[in-house]
Design an enzyme around this catalytic site. Structure first.
Site, mmCIF file in Angstrom:
data_model
loop_
_atom_site.group_PDB
_atom_site.id
_atom_site.type_symbol
_atom_site.label_atom_id
_atom_site.label_comp_id
_atom_site.label_asym_id
_atom_site.label_seq_id
_atom_site.Cartn_x
_atom_site.Cartn_y
_atom_site.Cartn_z
ATOM 1 N N ASP A 166 0.871 -1.171 0.000
ATOM 2 C CA ASP A 166 0.000 0.000 0.000
ATOM 3 C C ASP A 166 0.909 1.222 0.000
ATOM 4 O O ASP A 166 1.800 1.335 0.856
ATOM 5 C CB ASP A 166 -0.914 -0.004 1.236
ATOM 6 C CG ASP A 166 -2.022 -1.061 1.101
ATOM 7 O OD1 ASP A 166 -1.870 -1.970 0.262
ATOM 8 O OD2 ASP A 166 -3.023 -0.972 1.834
ATOM 9 N N GLU B 253 -13.195 -5.220 -2.607
ATOM 10 C CA GLU B 253 -13.003 -4.998 -1.182
ATOM 11 C C GLU B 253 -14.299 -5.426 -0.519
ATOM 12 O O GLU B 253 -15.333 -4.778 -0.658
ATOM 13 C CB GLU B 253 -12.675 -3.515 -0.922
ATOM 14 C CG GLU B 253 -11.271 -3.165 -1.408
ATOM 15 C CD GLU B 253 -11.008 -1.669 -1.540
ATOM 16 O OE1 GLU B 253 -11.893 -0.855 -1.195
ATOM 17 O OE2 GLU B 253 -9.906 -1.313 -1.986
#
Lengths: 298, 214
Positions: A12, A131
């Site tokens: 990330d 997600e």
């Protein structure tokens, strides 16, 4: 005939930095994305996933430069995610050196974007990123914008539809489990993987080697992505006595001067404060090979 | 000079970077003159067969690539670029290829209902080995850098594979699902890799290095 299961490092990224949070919240800086990528390449990661964590905020993916740098120096497959909204965005990232792009928000708002992208660039480079958030009643719903917005899509239904629209792969991240280190959501991984014929990458929750085995064998994951368990192995705060990476005096955060850098400076009590048992890439792969899951050993 | 054929599909940038990291003099071009006068030619490609062959023909590049192949100088096809070297593909119908090597391109066999499950496309690392039934030598080929005692893993991303008419063209094979397929093809000056050497770490770079050194 079996074939190796991929073990993937997920990074990330915010600006030049590798960050990590819990359930997409409270990101702390752990080093630069470039340094971590090089380590993962040399340690035998099978693939890298770059997630731009501020993309939805700025409405664009800002990873072009780092993608370019990575692909100049590393012969490893690279998937880029975050803020990809147009054919032009995809073209830019592929030209910069990405092998695949993972699309979430733009696909939920316009599913036909997936079929258009697959037609132009080929299914093999279009990944659907889901997600997924598990409600208390067990229903798994699709969230967008890096876990900020809820949609009315159900996870398994959406995966099936995306396959029909032409995606070549599905990256499935459990928001509930993400960063928590208590294992993958094996149930949703199994449900999605059994419903589609394209590969599924399970992501979110790896905290120890057994979790990888579980999600491959019980969850039928085709590939496993993890972040914290690897990051915290290769990153040690400055005042911690043990440095696990070979260049012992390398402080991963030396070039970092912005963002939430308290962890790098203070360590928050070191490993006791972590949600995972940090492991190297070869520890995880070795464990899998010894437990009936073939992996590529370099 | 090595030329990577730019016909509008495929990730040329990664292949170029890989060759540059090996110190190779490399250019990306769609210019017929440059293509036909290269020392070595690389035909890349990702995406569908239809899109690939259509793009090649649109620019008349198919003709210069054929001309180059006939010259006897080294040429390598990667992934779809390899498949395009064959006579035809069954992907979405029946598409003619460049027909540099006799043979066809077929889809992976679907998993059996009761057998071991696997996914199509194959995405990931898999091993390449010498064909069992043939007496194949990797010396003086693009695979000469591989230690044949160990398993060499390379990165695949595909749903279709090639079946050359002459089985003697199979330099290496790979198992996936219910199929054993040709992962490296060699016929005279022509080589094809179904996997992506530019994304296959040191093993892949070794293969590219052998290609530019031959």
């Amino acid at each position: 005939m079996s074939h190796p299961t991929r073990v993937i490092s997920r990074l990330d990224i915010k600006g030049p930095n590798l960050v990590k949070g819990l359930q997409f919240e409270g990101n702390r800086v752990l080093g630069t994305a470039q340094q971590f990528s090089e380590i993962y390449y040399h340690e035998g990661a099978d693939e890298l996933i770059y997630q731009d964590v501020v993309a939805s905020l700025y409405k664009r993916n800002s990873l072009k430069e780092i993608v370019q740098k990575t692909s100049e120096t590393m012969a490893i497959p690279l998937t880029v995610a975050g803020g990809i909204r147009s054919i032009e965005d995809i073209n830019d990232l592929l030209r910069a050196g990405a092998d695949k792009v993972a699309i979430n928000t733009a696909a939920v708002s316009d599913p036909n974007f997936l079929s258009e992208a697959a037609r132009i660039f080929g299914s093999q480079c279009i990944v659907l990123s889901i997600e997924s958030y598990r409600q208390q009643n067990g229903r798994c719903e699709v969230w967008t914008d890096y876990g900020r917005e809820v949609s009315n899509f159900e996870t398994v239904e959406w995966a099936k539809r995306a396959e029909e629209l032409g995606v070549g792969e599905i990256l499935l991240t459990s928001i509930n489990n993400e960063g928590m280190g208590n294992g993958f959501d094996v149930e949703i991984v199994e449900a999605v993987s059994s419903s589609v014929s394209v590969p599924v990458i399970a992501c979110g929750g790896a905290g120890k080697p057994e979790h990888f085995k579980e999600v491959v064998i019980e969850g039928k994951a085709d590939a496993v992505a993890a972040a914290s368990i690897f990051h915290y192995h290769y990153c040690r705060p400055v005042n911690q006595p043990t440095m696990s990476y070979s260049s012992a005096d390398l402080r991963m955060g030396a070039q970092i001067d912005s963002g939430n850098i308290e962890f790098l400076n203070e360590g928050y009590g070191g490993e006791d404060g972590l949600m995972v048992e940090p492991c190297s890439m070869s520890e995880i792969k070795g464990f899998l090979n010894n437990n009936g899951v073939e992996t590529r050993i370099t | 000079m090595l030329t990577i054929v730019d016909y509008g599909v495929g990730n040329l940038f990664n292949i170029q970077k890989a060759f540059q990291s090996l110190g190779s003099d490399v250019r990306i071009s769609n210019n017929p003159e440059e293509i036909v006068n290269s020392e070595r030619l690389l035909l890349p490609g990702v995406g569908s067969y239809e899109a690939g062959i259509t793009a090649l023909k649109e620019n008349g590049i198919d003709e210069v690539v054929r001309e180059f192949a006939d010259s006897g100088r080294p040429m390598m096809g990667i992934c779809l670029g390899m498949q395009l070297m064959l006579s035809a593909s069954e992907e979405n119908g029946d598409w003619p290829g460049l027909d540099l090597i006799e043979g066809r391109v077929v889809r992976f066999t679907e998993p059996a209902q009761t057998g071991e499950p696997y996914k199509i496309p194959q995405i990931g690392w898999n091993s390449i080995s010498k064909p069992e039934s043939l007496d194949v030598n990797w010396k003086n080929s693009v695979l000469e850098s591989l230690d044949t005692e160990d398993t060499a893993y390379v990165y695949f991303l595909h749903s279709y594979y090639v079946i050359p008419e002459d089985a003697g063209c199979v330099l290496a094979e790979t198992n996936y699902g219910r199929d054993t397929f040709c992962s490296v093809l060699m016929k005279d000056n022509l080589v094809g890799c179904q996997f992506h050497p530019e994304r296959s770490g040191k093993v892949g770079l070794g293969i590219l290095k052998s290609f530019i050194n031959h």
